[in-house]
Design a protein around this motif. Structure first.
Motif, PDB file in Angstrom:
ATOM      1  N   PRO A 113      71.712  41.575  89.521  1.00  0.00           N
ATOM      2  CA  PRO A 113      70.260  41.775  89.601  1.00  0.00           C
ATOM      3  C   PRO A 113      69.857  43.210  89.908  1.00  0.00           C
ATOM      4  O   PRO A 113      68.814  43.677  89.468  1.00  0.00           O
ATOM      5  N   HIS A 114      70.673  43.933  90.665  1.00  0.00           N
ATOM      6  CA  HIS A 114      70.328  45.299  91.061  1.00  0.00           C
ATOM      7  C   HIS A 114      71.250  46.320  90.402  1.00  0.00           C
ATOM      8  O   HIS A 114      71.513  47.390  90.975  1.00  0.00           O
ATOM      9  N   ALA A 115      71.721  46.033  89.205  1.00  0.00           N
ATOM     10  CA  ALA A 115      72.717  46.883  88.554  1.00  0.00           C
ATOM     11  C   ALA A 115      72.229  48.315  88.363  1.00  0.00           C
ATOM     12  O   ALA A 115      72.966  49.273  88.626  1.00  0.00           O
ATOM     13  N   VAL A 116      70.998  48.481  87.904  1.00  0.00           N
ATOM     14  CA  VAL A 116      70.478  49.831  87.657  1.00  0.00           C
ATOM     15  C   VAL A 116      70.350  50.591  88.972  1.00  0.00           C
ATOM     16  O   VAL A 116      70.744  51.767  89.064  1.00  0.00           O
ATOM     17  N   GLU A 117      69.823  49.937  90.000  1.00  0.00           N
ATOM     18  CA  GLU A 117      69.686  50.579  91.301  1.00  0.00           C
ATOM     19  C   GLU A 117      71.057  50.944  91.877  1.00  0.00           C
ATOM     20  O   GLU A 117      71.226  52.017  92.469  1.00  0.00           O
ATOM     21  N   ILE A 118      72.033  50.057  91.697  1.00  0.00           N
ATOM     22  CA  ILE A 118      73.375  50.319  92.193  1.00  0.00           C
ATOM     23  C   ILE A 118      73.998  51.519  91.476  1.00  0.00           C
ATOM     24  O   ILE A 118      74.537  52.431  92.104  1.00  0.00           O
ATOM     25  N   ALA A 119      73.929  51.516  90.147  1.00  0.00           N
ATOM     26  CA  ALA A 119      74.513  52.613  89.373  1.00  0.00           C
ATOM     27  C   ALA A 119      73.834  53.940  89.699  1.00  0.00           C
ATOM     28  O   ALA A 119      74.491  54.986  89.815  1.00  0.00           O
ATOM     29  N   THR A 120      72.516  53.910  89.873  1.00  0.00           N
ATOM     30  CA  THR A 120      71.774  55.127  90.204  1.00  0.00           C
ATOM     31  C   THR A 120      72.167  55.654  91.589  1.00  0.00           C
ATOM     32  O   THR A 120      72.344  56.866  91.775  1.00  0.00           O
ATOM     33  N   ALA A 121      72.329  54.732  92.541  1.00  0.00           N
ATOM     34  CA  ALA A 121      72.735  55.132  93.894  1.00  0.00           C
ATOM     35  C   ALA A 121      74.135  55.739  93.880  1.00  0.00           C
ATOM     36  O   ALA A 121      74.413  56.727  94.573  1.00  0.00           O
ATOM     37  N   ILE A 122      75.023  55.171  93.074  1.00  0.00           N
ATOM     38  CA  ILE A 122      76.380  55.708  92.954  1.00  0.00           C
ATOM     39  C   ILE A 122      76.344  57.119  92.386  1.00  0.00           C
ATOM     40  O   ILE A 122      77.003  58.027  92.910  1.00  0.00           O
ATOM     41  N   ARG A 123      75.593  57.309  91.313  1.00  0.00           N
ATOM     42  CA  ARG A 123      75.486  58.648  90.718  1.00  0.00           C
ATOM     43  C   ARG A 123      74.968  59.651  91.745  1.00  0.00           C
ATOM     44  O   ARG A 123      75.433  60.793  91.806  1.00  0.00           O
ATOM     45  N   ARG A 124      73.993  59.234  92.534  1.00  0.00           N
ATOM     46  CA  ARG A 124      73.384  60.138  93.506  1.00  0.00           C
ATOM     47  C   ARG A 124      74.385  60.582  94.570  1.00  0.00           C
ATOM     48  O   ARG A 124      74.500  61.786  94.851  1.00  0.00           O
ATOM     49  N   VAL A 125      75.134  59.656  95.136  1.00  0.00           N
ATOM     50  CA  VAL A 125      76.072  60.029  96.205  1.00  0.00           C
ATOM     51  C   VAL A 125      77.263  60.805  95.641  1.00  0.00           C
ATOM     52  O   VAL A 125      77.782  61.716  96.306  1.00  0.00           O
ATOM     53  N   LEU A 126      77.682  60.475  94.435  1.00  0.00           N
ATOM     54  CA  LEU A 126      78.786  61.218  93.829  1.00  0.00           C
ATOM     55  C   LEU A 126      78.363  62.658  93.533  1.00  0.00           C
ATOM     56  O   LEU A 126      79.128  63.607  93.784  1.00  0.00           O
ATOM     57  N   ALA A 127      77.164  62.822  92.999  1.00  0.00           N
ATOM     58  CA  ALA A 127      76.666  64.167  92.701  1.00  0.00           C
ATOM     59  C   ALA A 127      76.553  64.999  93.973  1.00  0.00           C
ATOM     60  O   ALA A 127      76.908  66.187  93.999  1.00  0.00           O
ATOM     61  N   ALA A 128      76.073  64.373  95.052  1.00  0.00           N
ATOM     62  CA  ALA A 128      75.930  65.077  96.319  1.00  0.00           C
ATOM     63  C   ALA A 128      77.287  65.533  96.868  1.00  0.00           C
ATOM     64  O   ALA A 128      77.376  66.537  97.583  1.00  0.00           O
ATOM     65  N   ALA A 129      78.348  64.785  96.507  1.00  0.00           N
ATOM     66  CA  ALA A 129      79.698  65.125  96.954  1.00  0.00           C
ATOM     67  C   ALA A 129      80.430  66.034  95.972  1.00  0.00           C
ATOM     68  O   ALA A 129      81.599  66.345  96.169  1.00  0.00           O
ATOM     69  N   GLY A 130      79.731  66.449  94.914  1.00  0.00           N
ATOM     70  CA  GLY A 130      80.347  67.344  93.934  1.00  0.00           C
ATOM     71  C   GLY A 130      81.292  66.668  92.977  1.00  0.00           C
ATOM     72  O   GLY A 130      82.167  67.311  92.396  1.00  0.00           O
ATOM     73  N   ILE A 131      81.112  65.349  92.784  1.00  0.00           N
ATOM     74  CA  ILE A 131      81.992  64.581  91.895  1.00  0.00           C
ATOM     75  C   ILE A 131      81.250  64.315  90.589  1.00  0.00           C
ATOM     76  O   ILE A 131      80.173  63.727  90.573  1.00  0.00           O
ATOM     77  N   GLU A 132      81.835  64.744  89.488  1.00  0.00           N
ATOM     78  CA  GLU A 132      81.224  64.611  88.158  1.00  0.00           C
ATOM     79  C   GLU A 132      81.502  63.224  87.583  1.00  0.00           C
ATOM     80  O   GLU A 132      82.610  62.722  87.668  1.00  0.00           O
ATOM     81  N   VAL A 133      80.474  62.611  87.011  1.00  0.00           N
ATOM     82  CA  VAL A 133      80.637  61.343  86.307  1.00  0.00           C
ATOM     83  C   VAL A 133      80.809  61.640  84.824  1.00  0.00           C
ATOM     84  O   VAL A 133      79.917  62.192  84.186  1.00  0.00           O
ATOM     85  N   THR A 134      81.966  61.297  84.294  1.00  0.00           N
ATOM     86  CA  THR A 134      82.263  61.576  82.898  1.00  0.00           C
ATOM     87  C   THR A 134      83.238  60.533  82.361  1.00  0.00           C
ATOM     88  O   THR A 134      84.036  59.972  83.114  1.00  0.00           O
ATOM     89  N   ALA A 135      83.163  60.249  81.063  1.00  0.00           N
ATOM     90  CA  ALA A 135      84.003  59.222  80.452  1.00  0.00           C
ATOM     91  C   ALA A 135      85.483  59.599  80.555  1.00  0.00           C
ATOM     92  O   ALA A 135      85.852  60.762  80.389  1.00  0.00           O
ATOM     93  N   PHE A 136      86.319  58.603  80.817  1.00  0.00           N
ATOM     94  CA  PHE A 136      87.763  58.858  80.890  1.00  0.00           C
ATOM     95  C   PHE A 136      88.373  58.982  79.513  1.00  0.00           C
ATOM     96  O   PHE A 136      89.443  59.572  79.340  1.00  0.00           O
ATOM     97  N   SER A 137      87.743  58.380  78.502  1.00  0.00           N
ATOM     98  CA  SER A 137      88.341  58.277  77.162  1.00  0.00           C
ATOM     99  C   SER A 137      87.918  59.445  76.273  1.00  0.00           C
ATOM    100  O   SER A 137      86.961  60.145  76.578  1.00  0.00           O
TER     101      SER A 137
END
Length: 254
Positions: free
Chosen positions: A230-254
């Motif tokens: 039910p909260h998938a978009v909010e969860i994914a957005t929160a993950i992106r936010r904390v990862l970005a704040a920690a200097g971790i890039e979100v990018t495809a593995f493939s």
């Protein structure tokens, strides 16, 4: 040593006909890899085509989310099948999504089993071998997303296919590294901030805390958010936010 980059994947295209599930368009603006249902546990030709088109437009990697032939059960019921029959079903689904991806100007870049097939293949060498054999017969260059140290990871390696270690941001773990079944308490975590903090810890430490309080090693190359939550978009957005704040890039593995 903490990772400086990580893939974020989610299950998409899981509607059927006029029935829809999840906000695929919103998730495609957050994730880096899309596990697109191939019509057996969910999805249909129109949905597969549209989801591939959206993924290509957003620059999101396309993965084939293959499952049991179980629309009524959403692929969450284990089916005992002969290895050759299961392998044929995987080839069929993969081929269908490859066609839609190509028509959209993209390509399938990896394979991920869905639901009960994913969990079964983690421990059952027969079904794991059937999946690996199917992928290798179509394109051995397609990685398979799976739990680390699983039967499927071993089968993929034996078949000459690269296994990619995956962790789940919003699922509970047992101390043996398996997921807590959805029928049991603590199987799902729905609070976006809790999931985000857990994901950051997982990426930085390469471990996850089980429901028994034990830290277990994972070191994932990809993190999954369930698109049907039910909260998938909010969860994914929160993950992106904390990862970005920690200097971790979100990018495809493939």
């Amino acid at each position: 040593m903490a990772s400086s980059r990580i893939d974020l994947n989610a299950d998409l295209g899981e509607g059927f006909g006029r029935w829809t599930l999840g906000d695929d368009e919103a998730l495609l603006g957050v994730i880096s890899s899309a596990n697109i249902a191939c019509g057996f546990h969910a999805g249909d030709p129109s949905i597969m085509r549209r989801t591939c088109e959206l993924a290509v437009q957003r620059g999101v990697a396309i993965g084939a989310q293959v499952g049991y032939r179980d629309l009524a059960g959403f692929g969450r019921r284990r089916i005992d099948m002969a290895a050759d029959e299961l392998s044929a079903d995987i080839v069929y689904q993969l081929g269908a999504l490859q066609a839609f991806a190509a028509a959209a100007g993209g390509r399938v870049r990896y394979v991920k089993p869905h639901g009960a097939l994913y969990n079964t293949a983690a421990t059952d060498p027969v079904q794991a071998g059937a999946i690996a054999a199917a992928v290798a017969s179509v394109d051995a260059g397609l990685p398979i997303l799976t739990l680390p140290d699983s039967a499927l990871a071993a089968a993929a390696t034996a078949a000459g296919v690269r296994p990619v270690s995956e962790a789940f941001a919003d699922r509970g773990y047992r101390s043996d590294g398996t997921l807590v079944p959805r029928s049991e308490p603590q199987a799902l975590i729905s609070d976006p901030d809790e999931v985000a903090a857990r994901t950051l810890d997982l990426v930085q430490t390469g471990t996850v805390v089980s429901i028994e309080g034990v830290r277990i090693p994972i070191r994932p190359d990809s993190i999954c958010v369930h698109g049907d939550s039910p909260h998938a978009v909010e969860i994914a957005t929160a993950i992106r936010r904390v990862l970005a704040a920690a200097g971790i890039e979100v990018t495809a593995f493939s």
